[in-house]
Design a protein around this motif. Structure first.
Motif, PDB file in Angstrom:
ATOM      1  N   ILE A  86      -8.862 -11.272   9.830  1.00  0.00           N
ATOM      2  CA  ILE A  86      -9.417 -10.183   9.034  1.00  0.00           C
ATOM      3  C   ILE A  86     -10.140 -10.697   7.789  1.00  0.00           C
ATOM      4  CG2 ILE A  86      -7.621  -9.502   7.361  1.00  0.00           C
ATOM      5  CD1 ILE A  86      -7.874  -6.663   8.694  1.00  0.00           C
ATOM      6  N   VAL A  87      -9.779 -11.928   7.347  1.00  0.00           N
ATOM      7  CA  VAL A  87     -10.496 -12.551   6.228  1.00  0.00           C
ATOM      8  C   VAL A  87     -11.711 -13.326   6.725  1.00  0.00           C
ATOM      9  CG1 VAL A  87     -10.330 -14.170   4.298  1.00  0.00           C
ATOM     10  CG2 VAL A  87      -8.383 -12.710   4.852  1.00  0.00           C
ATOM     11  N   ASN A 127     -12.586  -8.235  -1.073  1.00  0.00           N
ATOM     12  CA  ASN A 127     -12.405  -6.803  -0.808  1.00  0.00           C
ATOM     13  C   ASN A 127     -12.400  -6.561   0.698  1.00  0.00           C
ATOM     14  OD1 ASN A 127     -12.576  -6.016  -3.662  1.00  0.00           O
ATOM     15  ND2 ASN A 127     -14.724  -6.640  -3.479  1.00  0.00           N
ATOM     16  N   ILE A 128     -11.330  -5.960   1.188  1.00  0.00           N
ATOM     17  CA  ILE A 128     -11.189  -5.690   2.618  1.00  0.00           C
ATOM     18  C   ILE A 128     -10.996  -4.192   2.821  1.00  0.00           C
ATOM     19  CG2 ILE A 128      -9.782  -6.076   4.678  1.00  0.00           C
ATOM     20  CD1 ILE A 128      -9.103  -8.830   3.521  1.00  0.00           C
ATOM     21  N   GLN A 129     -11.813  -3.626   3.687  1.00  0.00           N
ATOM     22  CA  GLN A 129     -11.712  -2.199   4.010  1.00  0.00           C
ATOM     23  C   GLN A 129     -11.329  -2.058   5.476  1.00  0.00           C
ATOM     24  OE1 GLN A 129     -15.286  -0.056   2.904  1.00  0.00           O
ATOM     25  NE2 GLN A 129     -15.593  -1.345   1.099  1.00  0.00           N
ATOM     26  N   ILE A 130     -10.314  -1.234   5.732  1.00  0.00           N
ATOM     27  CA  ILE A 130      -9.862  -1.001   7.108  1.00  0.00           C
ATOM     28  C   ILE A 130      -9.740   0.500   7.341  1.00  0.00           C
ATOM     29  CG2 ILE A 130      -8.060  -1.436   8.823  1.00  0.00           C
ATOM     30  CD1 ILE A 130      -7.150  -3.809   7.103  1.00  0.00           C
ATOM     31  N   ARG A 131     -10.396   0.952   8.394  1.00  0.00           N
ATOM     32  CA  ARG A 131     -10.219   2.339   8.850  1.00  0.00           C
ATOM     33  C   ARG A 131      -9.471   2.249  10.173  1.00  0.00           C
ATOM     34  NH1 ARG A 131     -14.787   5.548   9.983  1.00  0.00           N
ATOM     35  NH2 ARG A 131     -15.810   3.697  10.793  1.00  0.00           N
ATOM     36  N   LYS A 161       1.123  -3.893   1.238  1.00  0.00           N
ATOM     37  CA  LYS A 161       1.704  -4.862   2.159  1.00  0.00           C
ATOM     38  C   LYS A 161       0.659  -5.852   2.665  1.00  0.00           C
ATOM     39  CE  LYS A 161       4.705  -6.559   5.161  1.00  0.00           C
ATOM     40  NZ  LYS A 161       5.895  -7.339   4.753  1.00  0.00           N
ATOM     41  N   LEU A 162      -0.504  -5.354   3.108  1.00  0.00           N
ATOM     42  CA  LEU A 162      -1.546  -6.226   3.639  1.00  0.00           C
ATOM     43  C   LEU A 162      -2.085  -7.162   2.562  1.00  0.00           C
ATOM     44  CD1 LEU A 162      -3.584  -3.811   5.965  1.00  0.00           C
ATOM     45  CD2 LEU A 162      -1.867  -5.490   6.619  1.00  0.00           C
ATOM     46  N   ALA A 163      -2.293  -6.641   1.356  1.00  0.00           N
ATOM     47  CA  ALA A 163      -2.788  -7.487   0.254  1.00  0.00           C
ATOM     48  C   ALA A 163      -1.808  -8.616  -0.046  1.00  0.00           C
ATOM     49  CB  ALA A 163      -3.026  -6.637  -0.992  1.00  0.00           C
ATOM     50  N   LYS A 164      -0.512  -8.301  -0.017  1.00  0.00           N
ATOM     51  CA  LYS A 164       0.514  -9.309  -0.287  1.00  0.00           C
ATOM     52  C   LYS A 164       0.520 -10.392   0.793  1.00  0.00           C
ATOM     53  CE  LYS A 164       4.912  -8.182   0.139  1.00  0.00           C
ATOM     54  NZ  LYS A 164       6.246  -7.581  -0.169  1.00  0.00           N
ATOM     55  N   GLU A 165       0.413  -9.969   2.065  1.00  0.00           N
ATOM     56  CA  GLU A 165       0.446 -10.930   3.171  1.00  0.00           C
ATOM     57  C   GLU A 165      -0.822 -11.790   3.212  1.00  0.00           C
ATOM     58  OE1 GLU A 165       3.003 -11.602   5.030  1.00  0.00           O
ATOM     59  OE2 GLU A 165       4.220 -10.027   4.145  1.00  0.00           O
ATOM     60  N   LYS A 167      -8.942 -19.181  -7.704  1.00  0.00           N
ATOM     61  CA  LYS A 167      -8.258 -17.899  -7.871  1.00  0.00           C
ATOM     62  C   LYS A 167      -8.913 -16.862  -6.959  1.00  0.00           C
ATOM     63  CE  LYS A 167      -6.910 -14.412 -11.273  1.00  0.00           C
ATOM     64  NZ  LYS A 167      -7.037 -13.909 -12.664  1.00  0.00           N
ATOM     65  N   ILE A 168      -8.074 -16.122  -6.237  1.00  0.00           N
ATOM     66  CA  ILE A 168      -8.586 -15.094  -5.326  1.00  0.00           C
ATOM     67  C   ILE A 168      -7.892 -13.776  -5.620  1.00  0.00           C
ATOM     68  CG2 ILE A 168      -8.926 -14.424  -2.914  1.00  0.00           C
ATOM     69  CD1 ILE A 168      -8.275 -17.710  -2.692  1.00  0.00           C
ATOM     70  N   ASN A 169      -8.676 -12.757  -5.896  1.00  0.00           N
ATOM     71  CA  ASN A 169      -8.156 -11.410  -6.149  1.00  0.00           C
ATOM     72  C   ASN A 169      -8.336 -10.579  -4.880  1.00  0.00           C
ATOM     73  OD1 ASN A 169      -7.924 -12.169  -9.004  1.00  0.00           O
ATOM     74  ND2 ASN A 169     -10.143 -11.924  -9.058  1.00  0.00           N
ATOM     75  N   VAL A 170      -7.242 -10.290  -4.198  1.00  0.00           N
ATOM     76  CA  VAL A 170      -7.298  -9.576  -2.926  1.00  0.00           C
ATOM     77  C   VAL A 170      -7.097  -8.081  -3.156  1.00  0.00           C
ATOM     78  CG1 VAL A 170      -6.306  -9.318  -0.626  1.00  0.00           C
ATOM     79  CG2 VAL A 170      -6.412 -11.592  -1.690  1.00  0.00           C
ATOM     80  N   LYS A 171      -8.021  -7.298  -2.645  1.00  0.00           N
ATOM     81  CA  LYS A 171      -7.908  -5.839  -2.729  1.00  0.00           C
ATOM     82  C   LYS A 171      -8.152  -5.254  -1.346  1.00  0.00           C
ATOM     83  CE  LYS A 171      -9.552  -1.710  -5.124  1.00  0.00           C
ATOM     84  NZ  LYS A 171     -10.510  -1.158  -6.120  1.00  0.00           N
ATOM     85  N   VAL A 172      -7.217  -4.427  -0.872  1.00  0.00           N
ATOM     86  CA  VAL A 172      -7.316  -3.820   0.460  1.00  0.00           C
ATOM     87  C   VAL A 172      -7.424  -2.308   0.322  1.00  0.00           C
ATOM     88  CG1 VAL A 172      -6.180  -3.493   2.688  1.00  0.00           C
ATOM     89  CG2 VAL A 172      -5.968  -5.688   1.510  1.00  0.00           C
ATOM     90  N   LYS A 173      -8.371  -1.738   1.048  1.00  0.00           N
ATOM     91  CA  LYS A 173      -8.523  -0.285   1.131  1.00  0.00           C
ATOM     92  C   LYS A 173      -8.215   0.115   2.567  1.00  0.00           C
ATOM     93  CE  LYS A 173      -9.766   3.930  -0.059  1.00  0.00           C
ATOM     94  NZ  LYS A 173      -8.928   4.750  -0.958  1.00  0.00           N
ATOM     95  N   PHE A 174      -7.148   0.873   2.759  1.00  0.00           N
ATOM     96  CA  PHE A 174      -6.702   1.250   4.098  1.00  0.00           C
ATOM     97  C   PHE A 174      -6.804   2.766   4.254  1.00  0.00           C
ATOM     98  CE2 PHE A 174      -3.664   2.302   7.414  1.00  0.00           C
ATOM     99  CZ  PHE A 174      -3.838   1.281   8.348  1.00  0.00           C
TER     100      PHE A 174
END
Length: 374
Positions: free
Chosen positions: A221-222, A278-282, A310-314, A358-365
């Protein structure tokens, strides 16, 4: 008359060309479907070939043959001396590497297969837990052709997006790219079965670590998009918002299929460097246990936020592991090199930078079609 003469010349040319072509009759050749490489004795290459032979009655049998030589071509000649049929590699579908060999360096094997015109760039590559030879020579109870079985196992898991894809073309691209490292599936024998057990991480041409098969979802997914696969997220007690807590359980298991995912890497600081990912999942939720009321919008919104967290943490955990072993399988370095002019980036330079990046992970589900189950 001229027309007749032209036709005669063309016909004569075809006859001569046909006579020059080397024909390979099926019952006179052995078709190599898979090759496994191991570290041999005295610095030699140990090659295990899975070869399918067809007799004049079109009945086939599978030979698994191991040879040792200084080169892969020498191993092919050695194998030909032990078989009554000429070995052909045009039907090869998979190349496997023993774990010890993968931890050494795969450059020679990548180049050798790239330079062989008879080897397709679409063949799959994978690492074997332990050695390739005993893995392939084991007499599996219900597997007739181990070469075809492993090919179909890898192929169907890639198609269903349960595992990352690692073809010769993809591996060569990542190996020679400045700013990206290669990754491969890991296979192992599990009793009478063969299974995909993880993902091998490489630094340059050397395997430096691995991730469990479950983490292939986060890797994919990344690295890429996710469209058709099925995934199961387990929300632990600390991940569950108050609105969703059940007295009967300390966790919630959510099965969903990703209808569409999109990821965007943004370089926000070139000096550190620092990225926003930034990750977007529908997605359609297929099953939730214990059950929640998916007709209640507040419950659905709380579930979306919990899955995002949960996804951002993993994803953060998986990326942090790759940084620790200096294996940029995600291609952050390629993004850095394209964004920073005159970066003069080298593989060694990027590996050092990547470790402290440094990586800032943000997930939109977003949940689609609330309450629809498979």
């Amino acid at each position: 008359m001229n027309k007749l003469r032209c036709c005669f010349i063309v016909l004569l040319s075809l006859i001569f060309l046909y006579g020059c072509v080397q024909t390979n009759i099926l019952d006179k050749v052995g078709l190599t479907t898979l090759i496994g490489y191991d570290v041999g004795t005295e610095h030699k290459i140990a090659t295990t070939a899975v070869i399918r032979e067809v007799n004049p009655e079109f009945q086939s049998k599978v030979e698994v043959l191991t040879t040792e030589n200084d080169t892969s071509k020498g191993n092919r000649m050695e194998a030909n001396r032990k078989l009554s049929k000429k070995i052909m590699v045009g039907q090869m579908r998979v190349v496997l590497f023993g774990e010890e060999l993968a931890k050494d360096d795969l450059r020679y094997y990548i180049d050798t297969n790239l330079e062989n015109a008879n080897v397709s760039n679409s063949i799959y590559m994978a690492v074997v837990e332990g050695k390739a030879a005993p893995f392939l020579k084991y007499e599996y109870k219900d597997i007739e052709d181990i070469g075809q079985h492993i090919f179909r196992l890898i192929e169907q898991n890639i198609e269903q997006e349960y595992m990352i894809s690692a073809t010769l073309h993809q591996i060569a691209h990542d190996y020679y790219s400045i700013g990206k490292d290669l990754a491969m599936p890991i296979v192992k024998r599990d009793g009478e079965f063969v299974k995909l057990s993880g993902v091998a991480l490489f630094k340059g041409g050397k395997m430096v670590s691995s991730l469990p098969a479950r983490d292939s979802f986060y890797v994919k997914i990344v690295r890429d998009t996710f469209k058709v696969g099925l995934y199961e997220a387990i929300l632990e007690k600390e991940d569950i918002p108050p609105k969703l807590k059940h007295k009967s359980s300390d966790k919630i298991t959510v099965a969903f299929d990703a209808i569409h995912s999109k990821r965007d890497m943004v370089l926000v600081d070139a000096s550190k460097p620092e990225f926003d990912l930034n990750i977007q999942i529908r997605s359609r939720v297929l099953e939730v246990y214990p059950d929640i009321n998916q007709g209640h919008r507040e419950s659905v919104a709380a579930l979306e936020k919990a899955i995002e967290k949960k996804l951002a943490k993993e994803i953060t955990r998986v990326i942090a592991h790759s940084q620790k072993v200096e294996s940029d399988i995600f291609g952050f370095g390629e993004k850095y090199r394209s964004a920073v002019r005159h970066s003069n980036l080298t593989k060694d330079k990027w590996h050092k930078m990547y470790k402290d990046m440094k990586i800032n992970v943000k997930v939109k589900f977003v949940i689609l079609r609330d309450g629809v189950f498979e």
